[in-house]
Every structure is written in structure tokens, then in C-alpha cells.
Motif scaffolding. Structure first.
Motif, mmCIF file in Angstrom:
data_model
loop_
_atom_site.group_PDB
_atom_site.id
_atom_site.type_symbol
_atom_site.label_atom_id
_atom_site.label_comp_id
_atom_site.label_asym_id
_atom_site.label_seq_id
_atom_site.Cartn_x
_atom_site.Cartn_y
_atom_site.Cartn_z
ATOM 1 N N PRO A 1 0.818 -1.229 0.000
ATOM 2 C CA PRO A 1 0.000 0.000 0.000
ATOM 3 C C PRO A 1 0.851 1.278 0.000
ATOM 4 O O PRO A 1 0.464 2.283 -0.602
ATOM 5 N N TRP A 2 2.005 1.245 0.675
ATOM 6 C CA TRP A 2 2.874 2.416 0.691
ATOM 7 C C TRP A 2 3.337 2.778 -0.722
ATOM 8 O O TRP A 2 3.326 3.935 -1.116
ATOM 9 N N ALA B 1 1.809 2.115 -3.434
ATOM 10 C CA ALA B 1 0.667 2.649 -4.176
ATOM 11 C C ALA B 1 0.443 4.125 -3.853
ATOM 12 O O ALA B 1 0.074 4.921 -4.722
ATOM 13 N N LEU B 2 0.682 4.503 -2.598
ATOM 14 C CA LEU B 2 0.476 5.893 -2.198
ATOM 15 C C LEU B 2 1.513 6.835 -2.808
ATOM 16 O O LEU B 2 1.282 8.043 -2.886
ATOM 17 N N ALA C 1 -5.625 7.502 -1.385
ATOM 18 C CA ALA C 1 -6.060 6.414 -0.505
ATOM 19 C C ALA C 1 -6.782 5.336 -1.290
ATOM 20 O O ALA C 1 -6.746 4.155 -0.941
ATOM 21 N N ASP D 1 -6.013 4.301 -4.303
ATOM 22 C CA ASP D 1 -4.990 3.421 -4.873
ATOM 23 C C ASP D 1 -4.490 2.436 -3.826
ATOM 24 O O ASP D 1 -4.325 1.232 -4.099
ATOM 25 N N ALA D 2 -4.242 2.946 -2.610
ATOM 26 C CA ALA D 2 -3.773 2.062 -1.524
ATOM 27 C C ALA D 2 -4.834 1.020 -1.193
ATOM 28 O O ALA D 2 -4.519 -0.141 -0.907
ATOM 29 N N SER D 3 -6.126 1.425 -1.237
ATOM 30 C CA SER D 3 -7.206 0.487 -0.939
ATOM 31 C C SER D 3 -7.288 -0.614 -1.992
ATOM 32 O O SER D 3 -7.553 -1.773 -1.674
ATOM 33 N N VAL E 1 -4.816 -1.843 -3.750
ATOM 34 C CA VAL E 1 -3.720 -2.783 -3.526
ATOM 35 C C VAL E 1 -3.981 -3.623 -2.275
ATOM 36 O O VAL E 1 -3.731 -4.832 -2.261
ATOM 37 N N ALA E 2 -4.489 -2.982 -1.209
ATOM 38 C CA ALA E 2 -4.789 -3.732 0.019
ATOM 39 C C ALA E 2 -5.872 -4.774 -0.231
ATOM 40 O O ALA E 2 -5.796 -5.904 0.267
ATOM 41 N N VAL F 1 -0.469 1.291 -10.487
ATOM 42 C CA VAL F 1 -1.227 0.649 -9.417
ATOM 43 C C VAL F 1 -1.704 -0.740 -9.836
ATOM 44 O O VAL F 1 -1.712 -1.675 -9.028
ATOM 45 N N ALA G 1 -1.026 -4.105 -7.819
ATOM 46 C CA ALA G 1 -2.149 -4.912 -7.346
ATOM 47 C C ALA G 1 -2.006 -6.366 -7.780
ATOM 48 O O ALA G 1 -2.288 -7.290 -7.005
#
Length: 415
Positions: free
Chosen positions: A31-32, A34-35, A41, A43-45, A47-48, A103, A107
Motif C-alpha cells: 500500500p505504501w 501505491a500511495l 487512498a 490506490d492504496a485500498s 492494492v490492500a 497501481v 495490485a
């Protein structure tokens, strides 16, 4: 007791620490990264989410794979594939440039990294009874140490990830993650233990779907495993949103990211102490008593947290929550190991673990919209009170009396 006899147990525990720490670093690093592109957020979501989506299916499949190919072989393949998936990030960056990784590519790599992890976890957990017998350790002791190491790794892994990101950057941190999986691979590669090789052809599952179905039928037909699985599913569905959504929301609203780290650390430390404590208390406490006490205390502590008291009280309640629930997984492990025949052990572990993973998305789908509509305190209570109710209902379930019945498959070890 010679070191040779204890060697297999130490190798499995070391491999568990390394592989789980590698997973913990990945949970922070992906996630880092991705940020870093658009500070988004969303993008981080994405990937998470890619790291959580494959867990249910891959865990079920992993159990069948373990019973078909053998525990040691599946662990080795899992570590090599997980290590390759994370090492692909810096390799890709060196080819196209760090800023050129998008991203979608992150992912995909996060998805594959998470897909292969459950197979290694299931394989290592399925080898514990043979390792305990070789070391002449009780299953309760072995399971307690194993679960404590899992909890410790999930504390240490993200911490190492954060430090390495600050020191060498997110891309190079993935080399550390790959190194953790490599050390786990080497440890299992050095393992020599009866019962961990390829199963006899007559005991292997006939196919993937039939193998998963056989494991599910076994768990459903055995009342005590069915009850434990359903309790775990409900409690996880109710609690996971607190840790993943409500806590971050609460501390974010108060601009206290450091305090969020303290709360999660208190949960993890409590879990380590609780798991290790059960190894000492196992011979003095009935398993049914431990499960009921843990579920009721867990529910009560969650209700206390729901009132959003001052930070010191939240930290104490988080520590208590981890402490009282620490013995639960060692007891679950013991029941799977002593109720399932050797040739079905991987599938039973896969089904029980898959139930836990399946619960998470159910609670997350409800918690976010409810928090936006009704507020944090009401949402906390809406999730916490049912946990307490589950504990009260469990007190009257006759199937849990089987927790203290003599095992179907006796453990070949001595305390």
C-alpha cells in the motif's frame, strides 16, 4: 533431549517467523508504494484489497494441495512463489523505472503474493504434530509457541517494513521481504521429518473440488469443529472491522496516528502473552472453560472499547482483548490435530482457516456504511455487543463439552 530431536520443531517455528514477518512487511510496503504515485487512498485500498481477495479460496485450495503433494513440498513451493512475487517489484522497477510502475501492476503482484502465502501457513501448521512428537513436546505447548510466533511476526514484520521504507525506500524494502521468504525456504529445505513427505496414493484427495468438499464435510459433520468454526466466523466478522476500519477512523479523526500504532501493538503483545500463557496453564485448565472465558472476556473488553474511553483505558482493554483471546487458536489447532486423521489434516486446517478469512469481508461491508450513517460509538456497540451474546450462547452449547473429550487421534508426545 537432544538438539537433533528438537531440530524439526525449531526449523518449522523459525520458518513460520520468517515467512509471516515477510507477509507483515508486504502488508505495509505494497500500500505504501501505491500511495507514492498520487497520494491516493483509493490506490492504496485497491492494492490492500488485492491482498485480501484471494485468501478464502487459496486457503481452501491450499489444504487440498497439502494433502495431495505433501506438507514439506507445498511449504517450499509457497515460499519460493511468494518470494518471487515480492522480488518482482524491484526487478520491474529496475526495468521500467520506479515511477513507471502503476497501481494495476502493484495490485497484480500483491494478489499473487497473498495467494501463495496460505499454502505455506497451512503446510507448516500441518507439520506441527510430527514435530511435537519428535521433540517430545505436548501439542498444547507446541501450538501455543507457534501461535505466539505468528502474533510476534505480525508485530515485528510491519515494524521492520516501516523502518526499511524510511531507510532504503519502498522498492528496496521488497528485497528484505523476499529475503524473509528465502530464509523460510532454507529452513524447510533442511527439515527432515516423518509424515511431511508425499502422502500414499490411496490417501490422496481424488481432485481439487472433491478434496475441498471432503474437508468441508468432515468439519461440518464433527460437531465440535463445526461449532468452533462458526464461533470463529461470527467473532471475526464482528471484530475485524473494529481493528481495520473503526480504530483507524477514530484515531484519524483525532489526528493521532501514533496512538493507533500503540493500540494495535497492545493487541499484538496481548496475543503473544496469551498464547504463551496457555502453554503454562494448559494442564490446569479445561479447554471448554478457556474458550468460554476467552469469548466472554473478549466481548466484554470490546464493549468497553466501544464507549471510546481515554487512550490509557483503550490500551489496557486492547491488551486484555489480545491476552484473553491468545489461547483460542492453540485450542483450535489442538482440536483439528487430534480430531482429523493424518491424511485429512491439511484440508481440515484449510477449511477452518478459510471460514475465518471469509468472515472479514462480511463485517467490513457493514461497518463502513454504518459508521458513516450512525457514528463510531453506535457502530462499535453494534459490533461488540453481539460478541458478548455469542459468548453467552456458547455457554449452553453441548458440543463444546467435546473440547475436553479424549482425542480421536492421540498425540504421540509427552508434556
Amino acid at each position: 533431549m537432544t538438539n537433533t530431536a528438537r531440530g524439526p520443531a525449531f526449523l518449522i517455528l523459525f520458518a513460520t517467523l520468517m515467512a509471516t514477518a515477510g507477509t507483515g512487511i508486504s502488508l505495509v510496503a505494497f500500500p505504501w508504494l501505491a500511495l507514492q504515485h498520487h497520494n491516493s487512498a483509493s490506490d492504496a485500498s485497491i492494492v490492500a484489497a488485492a491482498m485480501t481477495l484471494p485468501l478464502v479460496l487459496s486457503t481452501l485450495v491450499a489444504g487440498t494441495a497439502v494433502d495431495f503433494f505433501g506438507r514439506r513440498r507445498v511449504s517450499l513451493v509457497s515460499d519460493s512463489l511468494s518470494g518471487t512475487a515480492v522480488a518482482a517489484v524491484p526487478l520491474l522497477a529496475s526495468w521500467v523505472g520506479a515511477d513507471a510502475i502503476n497501481v494495476a501492476e502493484l495490485a497484480v503482484l500483491a494478489f499473487f503474493s497473498a495467494t501463495f502465502d496460505p499454502a505455506g501457513t497451512t503446510a507448516r501448521q500441518s507439520m506441527l504434530p510430527e514435530a511435537a512428537a519428535r521433540a517430545r513436546w505436548s501439542l498444547d505447548r507446541t501450538n501455543s509457541v507457534y501461535e505466539a510466533i505468528l502474533n510476534l511476526a505480525y508485530i515485528v514484520g510491519p515494524g521492520i517494513g516501516g523502518l526499511m521504507i524510511a531507510a532504503v525506500g519502498g522498492i528496496n524494502t521488497m528485497w528484505v521481504t523476499a529475503g524473509c521468504f528465502g530464509l523460510s525456504f532454507l529452513a524447510i529445505g533442511a527439515l527432515r521429518l516423518d509424515g511431511t513427505g508425499a502422502p500414499h496414493r490411496a490417501t490422496r484427495p481424488e481432485g481439487l473440488i472433491s478434496g475441498v468438499a471432503e474437508g468441508m464435510r468432515f468439519v461440518w459433520r464433527l460437531r465440535v469443529l463445526r461449532t468452533l468454526g462458526l464461533i470463529d466466523l461470527v467473532v471475526t466478522a464482528l471484530y475485524l472491522p473494529m481493528e481495520s476500519v473503526l480504530f483507524p477512523k477514530y484515531f484519524s479523526d483525532h489526528h493521532q496516528p501514533q496512538q493507533l500504532g500503540w493500540a494495535l501493538a497492545a493487541l499484538g503483545v496481548g496475543g503473544v502473552v496469551g498464547a504463551l500463557g496457555y502453554a503454562v496453564l494448559a494442564n490446569r485448565t479445561r479447554r471448554r472453560t478457556a474458550v468460554l472465558t476467552a469469548t466472554l472476556a473478549f466481548g466484554a473488553a470490546s464493549v468497553g472499547i466501544a464507549f471510546l474511553p481515554p487512550l490509557p483505558v483503550i490500551l489496557v482493554l486492547c491488551g486484555v482483548t489480545g491476552l484473553v483471546y491468545g489461547p483460542i487458536q492453540p485450542i483450535y489447532n489442538y482440536m483439528m490435530q487430534t480430531r482429523a486423521p493424518h491424511h485429512l489434516r491439511g484440508r481440515v486446517v484449510g477449511v477452518m482457516t478459510g471460514l475465518m478469512y471469509a468472515a472479514g469481508p462480511l463485517g467490513l461491508l457493514v461497518a463502513g456504511p454504518l459508521a458513516d450513517a450512525a457514528g463510531l460509538r453506535i457502530t462499535f456497540l453494534a459490533l461488540a455487543v453481539p460478541i458478548l451474546v455469542v459468548g453467552l450462547i456458547a455457554c449452553g452449547l453441548p458440543s463444546l463439552r467435546e473440547l475436553d473429550r479424549a482425542p480421536d487421534f492421540a498425540e504421540d508426545s509427552t508434556p
